[in-house]
Write a protein that holds these residues in place. Sequence first.
Motif, PDB file in Angstrom:
ATOM      1  N   THR A  69       1.137  -1.222  -0.113  1.00 45.18           N
ATOM      2  CA  THR A  69      -0.272  -0.158  -0.074  1.00 45.18           C
ATOM      3  C   THR A  69       0.815   1.122  -0.064  1.00 45.18           C
ATOM      4  OG1 THR A  69      -0.438  -0.090   2.610  1.00 45.18           O
ATOM      5  CG2 THR A  69      -1.675  -1.299   0.753  1.00 45.18           C
ATOM      6  N   GLY A  72       1.561   2.190  -3.198  1.00 44.96           N
ATOM      7  CA  GLY A  72       0.719   2.533  -4.494  1.00 44.96           C
ATOM      8  C   GLY A  72      -0.346   1.568  -4.329  1.00 44.96           C
ATOM      9  N   HIS A  74      -3.169  -0.016  -4.452  1.00 42.34           N
ATOM     10  CA  HIS A  74      -4.907  -0.874  -3.524  1.00 42.34           C
ATOM     11  C   HIS A  74      -5.627  -1.446  -4.754  1.00 42.34           C
ATOM     12  CE1 HIS A  74      -3.579   2.707  -0.464  1.00 42.34           C
ATOM     13  NE2 HIS A  74      -2.811   2.996  -1.265  1.00 42.34           N
ATOM     14  N   ASP A  87      -8.257   3.633  -3.092  1.00 40.66           N
ATOM     15  CA  ASP A  87      -7.304   4.375  -2.469  1.00 40.66           C
ATOM     16  C   ASP A  87      -7.770   5.768  -1.522  1.00 40.66           C
ATOM     17  OD1 ASP A  87      -7.888   5.461  -4.562  1.00 40.66           O
ATOM     18  OD2 ASP A  87      -6.441   5.649  -5.829  1.00 40.66           O
ATOM     19  N   ASN A  91      -2.445   5.038   4.178  1.00 40.27           N
ATOM     20  CA  ASN A  91      -1.698   3.658   4.861  1.00 40.27           C
ATOM     21  C   ASN A  91      -1.290   3.990   6.126  1.00 40.27           C
ATOM     22  OD1 ASN A  91      -1.465   3.784   1.628  1.00 40.27           O
ATOM     23  ND2 ASN A  91      -0.817   4.769   1.487  1.00 40.27           N
TER      24      ASN A  91
END
Length: 169
Positions: A69, A72, A74, A87, A91
């Motif tokens: 995560t 990036g 998701h 997203d 995180n």
Amino acid sequence: SAFAPAMTSKATTALNAFEGELGAQPPIGFFDPLGLLDEADQERFDRLRYVEVKHGRIAQLAFLGNIVTRAGGHFGGNIDSAGHAFDSYPNGWAAIYGADAIPVKGAVQIFSFIGLLEIAVMKDMDGFGNEFPGDLRNGTFKSAWDKFDEETKVQKRAIELNNGRAAMM
């Protein structure tokens, strides 16, 4: 007398019984600083090993999830019917605590699902031919594991145990 050699006590038989178990590897060897295995029998050792393997697997998944995560990765789509995208949440711990955290009802669903897995699915069930503590196949996926020789099986179990220990740290 003051110069006589000091008497050294012998290690307990319980300690000696587990020095050759999987996980007692160089450079540390058998390591039980809290004495959890003092006077323990094989059943107690197997229970603690099962818990160690299980928590190691959870820690590895948590570590991997955090890495994915933060890089990036998701799920696509929406997390709920209101249109919030996966997203759109932060995180790490910020996804649980903070201004933009997952709503309480969503967090309850996540933890309830984990509880269901713990109670009903991820169990070491008797009578299914499980080979070792933490063998959660419970009669499934035998062909994938059975293709390995015994030496490879022990090596793979040792790798999983050590990776789990590292992830728990």
